[in-house]
Design an enzyme around this catalytic site. Structure first.
Site, PDB file in Angstrom:
ATOM      1  N   ILE A 165      41.335   9.437 -22.159  1.00  0.00           N
ATOM      2  CA  ILE A 165      40.678   8.596 -23.169  1.00  0.00           C
ATOM      3  C   ILE A 165      41.117   9.003 -24.574  1.00  0.00           C
ATOM      4  CG2 ILE A 165      38.434   7.839 -24.077  1.00  0.00           C
ATOM      5  CD1 ILE A 165      37.258   8.566 -21.279  1.00  0.00           C
ATOM      6  N   ASN A 204      31.438  17.990 -13.203  1.00  0.00           N
ATOM      7  CA  ASN A 204      31.651  19.338 -13.743  1.00  0.00           C
ATOM      8  C   ASN A 204      30.372  19.818 -14.420  1.00  0.00           C
ATOM      9  OD1 ASN A 204      31.660  18.502 -16.622  1.00  0.00           O
ATOM     10  ND2 ASN A 204      33.446  17.345 -15.949  1.00  0.00           N
ATOM     11  N   LYS A 236      28.066   6.193   3.404  1.00  0.00           N
ATOM     12  CA  LYS A 236      28.025   7.665   3.418  1.00  0.00           C
ATOM     13  C   LYS A 236      29.041   8.219   4.433  1.00  0.00           C
ATOM     14  CE  LYS A 236      24.848  11.445   4.100  1.00  0.00           C
ATOM     15  NZ  LYS A 236      23.581  11.852   4.680  1.00  0.00           N
ATOM     16  N   LYS A 249      47.629  20.913 -26.388  1.00  0.00           N
ATOM     17  CA  LYS A 249      46.913  19.639 -26.208  1.00  0.00           C
ATOM     18  C   LYS A 249      46.884  18.858 -27.516  1.00  0.00           C
ATOM     19  CE  LYS A 249      44.103  20.933 -22.258  1.00  0.00           C
ATOM     20  NZ  LYS A 249      42.837  21.384 -21.706  1.00  0.00           N
ATOM     21  N   PRO A 295      42.547   7.882 -16.629  1.00  0.00           N
ATOM     22  CA  PRO A 295      43.226   7.729 -17.924  1.00  0.00           C
ATOM     23  C   PRO A 295      42.747   8.802 -18.889  1.00  0.00           C
ATOM     24  CG  PRO A 295      41.538   6.051 -17.613  1.00  0.00           C
ATOM     25  CD  PRO A 295      41.634   6.792 -16.321  1.00  0.00           C
ATOM     26  N   ASP A 342      39.530  14.756 -14.736  1.00  0.00           N
ATOM     27  CA  ASP A 342      40.944  14.391 -14.844  1.00  0.00           C
ATOM     28  C   ASP A 342      41.379  13.509 -13.682  1.00  0.00           C
ATOM     29  OD1 ASP A 342      41.542  15.712 -17.242  1.00  0.00           O
ATOM     30  OD2 ASP A 342      41.505  17.638 -16.194  1.00  0.00           O
ATOM     31  N   LYS A 385      48.582  15.305 -27.105  1.00  0.00           N
ATOM     32  CA  LYS A 385      47.672  14.146 -27.188  1.00  0.00           C
ATOM     33  C   LYS A 385      47.758  13.462 -28.554  1.00  0.00           C
ATOM     34  CE  LYS A 385      44.478  16.024 -23.765  1.00  0.00           C
ATOM     35  NZ  LYS A 385      43.492  15.417 -22.872  1.00  0.00           N
TER      36      LYS A 385
END
Ligand code: PMT
Length: 410
Positions: free
Chosen positions: A312, A215, A294, A342, A310, A284, A346
């Site tokens: 974290i 990202n 390749k 969240k 997972p 994610d 979380k």
């Protein structure tokens, strides 16, 4: 020295390197001053330094045996040179001779002090002292420039009369000035001694040996936070995904690539932290499996099977004795509402929401803004340079952390 500066060094661990110049006699005063200001000082001398001042003097003043030899079995067994390098908050070499600067610039490790400097992940500062001609020599100038590029600060030298009878630049800065500069490295004390573990940057999830999914995180926000925590006296460990930023001085950095590696690095260190901050943009999902070779472009289209990584942050917050946990939420819409969700799901103490994918702020940019949420509270930190924003966020975290810490200990 002002009382404020005096208190700023308490608990600081300073490794003082002494090299062989006439200014070595000033290291006695330097050790006394640093200790008076609260620092713990350990001394490493080069062989040449011992021609100018005795190890016994510096041992008596520092309160610790002076280390001189890389191959000293007795002392290596007590605290090995790598351990000593890790122990220090700061390596200060004063005086630093022209020869030492050259060897440091060349990356040599043929005596204890150069080996320590090479192994050190903490900030290194040098206080040059030498004849004015040696200081002005292009070879020394080039060495100092190389050290500067690598983040090693050169303090001084001052100009004036020299022991050799000449006049010019080359005198070591006075101990009082060096102590002032050391104190200035640690402007804040709000989180002195607090251990902070932080994630930053993106993760890379391999598809095959040459391709990966990732990202836009540059690591700028997380690295700025690491620096802001350090500047408030915290001991910071940064677990970083792949970024193009150099390690901030005074911060232990562990570099990882994938979400699984980041999770393992965090879990290895989490027991040793008081505050955990998850600023990394962790993927994610990861490809179900990375192809061993390749992938060829034979087909017109392809599907990639993915599996969840997972979480974290949720894993750390769910530990039986979790540290104070701070998450981030990167959202392209309704940042505050999603962030609050969240925070609750979380199970974290605080969350900082930011809007990503907009013209300003978020990923990659130098500026950002955050809405910080905690149970029963909220503060908006307006768009500003990430370094400034990080300072403001650390201030908020310190306030909330202090409240929970006080509540737990009462
Ligand atoms: O790096 P920069 O270019 O400076 O950009 C900064 C930033 C936008 C990356 C940063 O400010 C930020 O928002 N970081 C969190 C990005 C993110 O992954 O957000 P999220 O909403 O997907 O995740 C929520 C929280 O869970 C985050 O704290 C994240 O670190 C954590 N998480 C997410 C997934 C996962 N598998 N493990 C996690 O720990």
């Amino acid at each position: 020295m002002s009382p404020q500066e005096m208190s700023e060094l308490s608990g600081r661990r300073i490794l003082l390197g002494v090299t062989g110049g006439i200014a070595a006699y000033k290291s006695a005063e330097l050790i006394r001053g640093l200790r008076r200001a609260g620092a713990e000082v350990r001394v490493v001398m080069t062989e040449a330094a011992a021609q100018f001042i005795t190890p016994m003097t510096l041992q008596a003043l520092s309160g610790w045996p002076v280390r001189q030899d890389l191959f000293d079995r007795e002392h290596e067994a007590a605290m090995g040179h790598i351990e000593l390098a890790r122990w220090a908050d700061l390596v200060l070499v004063a005086p630093a001779t022209a020869d030492f600067l050259a060897r440091l610039a060349a990356g040599m490790a043929d005596d204890l002090l150069t080996a320590l400097c090479l192994a050190a992940e903490t900030r290194i500062c040098v206080a040059p002292a030498m004849n004015q001609g040696m200081w002005r020599n292009p070879a020394t100038e080039a060495n100092v420039a190389v050290l500067k590029q690598r983040g090693i600060e050169s303090w001084g030298p001052a100009e004036g009369d020299q022991a050799c009878g000449e006049t010019g630049p080359g005198r070591m800065l006075e101990p009082e000035e060096l102590i002032r500069r050391v104190a200035n490295l640690y402007p804040g004390t709000v989180l002195r001694g607090v251990r902070v573990l932080l994630t930053a940057g993106p993760t890379r999830e391999p598809l095959d040996p040459v391709r990966y999914l990732t990202n836009r995180s540059s690591g700028k926000m997380g690295y700025a936070l690491a620096g802001a925590f350090r500047d408030q006296g915290a001991r910071v460990v940064l677990v970083s995904g792949p970024v193009h930023l150099s390690s901030p001085p005074g911060i232990e950095v562990t570099r990882v690539e994938t979400a699984l590696e980041m999770q393992a690095a965090v879990m290895d260190r989490v027991e040793m932290c008081d505050i955990f901050v998850a600023c990394a943009a962790v993927a994610d999902y990861r490809p179900l499996e990375a192809a061993p070779h390749k992938i060829k472009k034979d087909a017109q289209s392809m599907e990639i099977g993915m599996t969840r990584n997972p979480d974290i942050l949720a894993g750390v917050a769910g530990l039986p004795k979790p540290p104070f946990c701070v998450g981030f939420a990167a959202e392209t819409q309704r940042p505050e509402a999603y962030a609050e969700q969240k925070r609750i799901t979380k199970g974290v103490d605080m969350i900082a929401a930011n809007l990503v994918g907009a013209a300003e702020g978020g990923f990659e940019k130098d500026e950002n803004s955050l809405t910080v949420l905690w149970e029963g509270g909220r503060v908006v930190l307006p768009m500003s340079e990430k370094r400034r924003l990080a300072e403001a966020l650390v201030e908020q975290i310190a306030k909330q952390y202090e409240k929970t810490d006080t509540a737990e200990n009462s």
